[in-house]
Design a protein around this motif. Structure first.
Motif, PDB file in Angstrom:
ATOM      1  N   THR A  10       0.859  -1.187  -0.023  1.00 11.28           N
ATOM      2  CA  THR A  10      -0.061  -0.011  -0.101  1.00 11.28           C
ATOM      3  C   THR A  10       0.988   1.053   0.067  1.00 11.28           C
ATOM      4  O   THR A  10       2.202   1.238   0.470  1.00 11.28           O
ATOM      5  CB  THR A  10      -1.007  -0.013   1.429  1.00 11.28           C
ATOM      6  OG1 THR A  10      -0.123   0.232   2.293  1.00 11.28           O
ATOM      7  CG2 THR A  10      -1.939  -0.880   1.232  1.00 11.28           C
ATOM      8  N   THR A  12       0.620   5.226   1.298  1.00 16.51           N
ATOM      9  CA  THR A  12       0.190   6.097   2.148  1.00 16.51           C
ATOM     10  C   THR A  12       0.247   7.305   1.775  1.00 16.51           C
ATOM     11  O   THR A  12       1.426   8.015   1.655  1.00 16.51           O
ATOM     12  CB  THR A  12       0.726   5.947   3.711  1.00 16.51           C
ATOM     13  OG1 THR A  12       0.393   4.367   3.953  1.00 16.51           O
ATOM     14  CG2 THR A  12      -0.183   6.927   4.725  1.00 16.51           C
ATOM     15  N   VAL A  32      -4.900   8.912   3.536  1.00 14.97           N
ATOM     16  CA  VAL A  32      -5.587   7.898   2.853  1.00 14.97           C
ATOM     17  C   VAL A  32      -4.457   7.160   2.280  1.00 14.97           C
ATOM     18  O   VAL A  32      -3.306   7.413   2.275  1.00 14.97           O
ATOM     19  CB  VAL A  32      -6.058   8.768   1.404  1.00 14.97           C
ATOM     20  CG1 VAL A  32      -7.499   9.562   1.853  1.00 14.97           C
ATOM     21  CG2 VAL A  32      -5.016   9.693   0.616  1.00 14.97           C
ATOM     22  N   TYR A  33      -4.971   6.207   1.720  1.00 15.95           N
ATOM     23  CA  TYR A  33      -3.745   5.014   1.296  1.00 15.95           C
ATOM     24  C   TYR A  33      -4.437   4.346  -0.035  1.00 15.95           C
ATOM     25  O   TYR A  33      -5.755   4.454  -0.258  1.00 15.95           O
ATOM     26  CB  TYR A  33      -3.416   4.165   2.315  1.00 15.95           C
ATOM     27  CG  TYR A  33      -4.572   3.159   2.579  1.00 15.95           C
ATOM     28  CD1 TYR A  33      -5.828   3.614   3.535  1.00 15.95           C
ATOM     29  CD2 TYR A  33      -4.652   1.723   2.165  1.00 15.95           C
ATOM     30  CE1 TYR A  33      -6.551   2.444   4.167  1.00 15.95           C
ATOM     31  CE2 TYR A  33      -5.784   0.969   2.604  1.00 15.95           C
ATOM     32  CZ  TYR A  33      -6.605   1.350   3.653  1.00 15.95           C
ATOM     33  OH  TYR A  33      -7.641   0.539   3.988  1.00 15.95           O
ATOM     34  N   SER A  38      -5.032  -2.677  -6.273  1.00 19.43           N
ATOM     35  CA  SER A  38      -6.292  -2.008  -6.995  1.00 19.43           C
ATOM     36  C   SER A  38      -5.919  -1.199  -8.391  1.00 19.43           C
ATOM     37  O   SER A  38      -6.880  -0.790  -9.251  1.00 19.43           O
ATOM     38  CB  SER A  38      -7.050  -1.560  -5.864  1.00 19.43           C
ATOM     39  OG  SER A  38      -6.413  -0.043  -5.689  1.00 19.43           O
ATOM     40  N   GLU A 133     -10.817   6.810  -7.142  1.00 22.82           N
ATOM     41  CA  GLU A 133     -11.966   5.806  -6.560  1.00 22.82           C
ATOM     42  C   GLU A 133     -11.440   4.647  -5.720  1.00 22.82           C
ATOM     43  O   GLU A 133     -12.014   3.899  -5.277  1.00 22.82           O
ATOM     44  CB  GLU A 133     -12.788   5.017  -7.829  1.00 22.82           C
ATOM     45  CG  GLU A 133     -12.021   4.377  -8.700  1.00 22.82           C
ATOM     46  CD  GLU A 133     -12.855   3.733  -9.550  1.00 22.82           C
ATOM     47  OE1 GLU A 133     -13.833   3.121  -9.388  1.00 22.82           O
ATOM     48  OE2 GLU A 133     -12.246   3.718 -10.929  1.00 22.82           O
ATOM     49  N   HIS A 134      -9.927   4.510  -5.895  1.00 22.92           N
ATOM     50  CA  HIS A 134      -9.393   3.355  -5.195  1.00 22.92           C
ATOM     51  C   HIS A 134      -8.543   4.092  -3.865  1.00 22.92           C
ATOM     52  O   HIS A 134      -8.170   3.011  -3.177  1.00 22.92           O
ATOM     53  CB  HIS A 134      -8.096   2.927  -6.101  1.00 22.92           C
ATOM     54  CG  HIS A 134      -8.699   2.407  -7.289  1.00 22.92           C
ATOM     55  ND1 HIS A 134      -9.594   1.272  -7.405  1.00 22.92           N
ATOM     56  CD2 HIS A 134      -8.500   2.801  -8.634  1.00 22.92           C
ATOM     57  CE1 HIS A 134      -9.757   1.077  -8.789  1.00 22.92           C
ATOM     58  NE2 HIS A 134      -9.249   1.919  -9.368  1.00 22.92           N
ATOM     59  N   LEU A 135      -8.665   5.334  -3.746  1.00 22.70           N
ATOM     60  CA  LEU A 135      -8.141   5.698  -2.274  1.00 22.70           C
ATOM     61  C   LEU A 135      -8.909   5.052  -1.313  1.00 22.70           C
ATOM     62  O   LEU A 135     -10.194   5.326  -1.139  1.00 22.70           O
ATOM     63  CB  LEU A 135      -7.986   7.273  -2.480  1.00 22.70           C
ATOM     64  CG  LEU A 135      -6.826   7.726  -3.332  1.00 22.70           C
ATOM     65  CD1 LEU A 135      -7.039   9.234  -3.498  1.00 22.70           C
ATOM     66  CD2 LEU A 135      -5.494   7.198  -2.900  1.00 22.70           C
ATOM     67  N   ARG A 136      -8.315   5.010  -0.066  1.00 26.82           N
ATOM     68  CA  ARG A 136      -9.253   4.637   1.027  1.00 26.82           C
ATOM     69  C   ARG A 136      -8.807   5.286   2.181  1.00 26.82           C
ATOM     70  O   ARG A 136      -7.552   5.866   2.321  1.00 26.82           O
ATOM     71  CB  ARG A 136      -8.866   3.013   1.353  1.00 26.82           C
ATOM     72  CG  ARG A 136      -9.271   2.047   0.502  1.00 26.82           C
ATOM     73  CD  ARG A 136     -10.787   1.883   0.321  1.00 26.82           C
ATOM     74  NE  ARG A 136     -11.008   1.059  -0.613  1.00 26.82           N
ATOM     75  CZ  ARG A 136     -11.432   1.377  -1.896  1.00 26.82           C
ATOM     76  NH1 ARG A 136     -11.624   2.568  -2.158  1.00 26.82           N
ATOM     77  NH2 ARG A 136     -11.853   0.519  -2.808  1.00 26.82           N
ATOM     78  N   ARG A 137      -9.738   5.657   3.261  1.00 26.89           N
ATOM     79  CA  ARG A 137      -9.192   6.506   4.374  1.00 26.89           C
ATOM     80  C   ARG A 137      -8.772   5.422   5.456  1.00 26.89           C
ATOM     81  O   ARG A 137      -9.546   4.513   5.644  1.00 26.89           O
ATOM     82  CB  ARG A 137     -10.538   7.256   4.642  1.00 26.89           C
ATOM     83  CG  ARG A 137     -10.627   8.300   3.812  1.00 26.89           C
ATOM     84  CD  ARG A 137     -11.743   9.261   4.166  1.00 26.89           C
ATOM     85  NE  ARG A 137     -11.245  10.155   5.249  1.00 26.89           N
ATOM     86  CZ  ARG A 137     -11.949  11.166   5.639  1.00 26.89           C
ATOM     87  NH1 ARG A 137     -12.853  11.606   5.246  1.00 26.89           N
ATOM     88  NH2 ARG A 137     -11.283  11.772   7.043  1.00 26.89           N
ATOM     89  N   TYR A 138      -7.821   6.051   6.263  1.00 28.82           N
ATOM     90  CA  TYR A 138      -7.762   5.271   7.342  1.00 28.82           C
ATOM     91  C   TYR A 138      -8.867   5.295   8.644  1.00 28.82           C
ATOM     92  O   TYR A 138      -9.340   6.099   8.476  1.00 28.82           O
ATOM     93  CB  TYR A 138      -6.370   5.667   8.141  1.00 28.82           C
ATOM     94  CG  TYR A 138      -5.231   4.977   7.387  1.00 28.82           C
ATOM     95  CD1 TYR A 138      -4.708   3.869   7.728  1.00 28.82           C
ATOM     96  CD2 TYR A 138      -4.318   5.881   6.409  1.00 28.82           C
ATOM     97  CE1 TYR A 138      -3.735   3.334   6.906  1.00 28.82           C
ATOM     98  CE2 TYR A 138      -3.322   5.355   5.827  1.00 28.82           C
ATOM     99  CZ  TYR A 138      -2.940   4.072   6.087  1.00 28.82           C
ATOM    100  OH  TYR A 138      -1.768   3.618   5.523  1.00 28.82           O
TER     101      TYR A 138
END
Ligand SMILES: [Zn+2]
Length: 138
Positions: A10, A12, A32-33, A38, A133-138
């Motif tokens: 991943t 970050t 975000v990571y 993905s 759309e692939h970024l995720r939040r911690y």
């Protein structure tokens, strides 16, 4: 590339990474990571570009040599030693620290390319729209 398990990796984007502040302009004050698996399907030939290494901001580029390469603060140099520079890194087409591209994946390869005195190399260049759309939040 030697047994790269994308699921393990991943990147970050945060103001508080081991390597300093690397938050994305679109996500101020947010951690975000990106899970690299993905975006693997975005690594297409048409996105492969030759880039001048000094146009790339990567985690560690602004650190003293005593904290990178063989003495990398994230891996004690293990990932640097194993880095395979024949495999292109991944860039985001937006600036960080005054450099036009921000590295998504490949900092140990970058350390090795610098060590080899390489000037240009090939990288996959993605846009924010590609990864949004692939970024995720911690
Ligand atoms: Zn490292």
């Amino acid at each position: 590339m030697e047994s790269l398990d994308w699921k393990e990796y991943t990147t970050t984007f945060s103001a508080n990474t081991l390597f300093g502040s690397w938050e994305l302009a679109q996500h101020p004050n947010q951690d975000v990571y990106l899970i690299l698996s993905s975006v693997v399907n975005l690594l297409t030939k048409d996105r492969l570009k030759q880039v001048d290494l000094k146009d790339i901001a990567y985690k560690g580029f602004n650190l003293a040599r005593a904290r990178t390469h063989n003495r990398c603060i994230c891996c004690k140099g293990l990932r640097y030693k194993k880095a395979d520079t024949s495999y292109p890194g991944i860039l985001l087409d937006q600036p960080s620290y005054g450099r036009p591209y921000t590295m998504i994946d490949g900092k140990h390869r970058m350390m090795k390319l610098h060590q080899e005195k390489t000037i240009y190399s090939y990288f996959y260049v993605l846009t924010y729209n590609d990864i949004r759309e692939h970024l995720r939040r911690y």
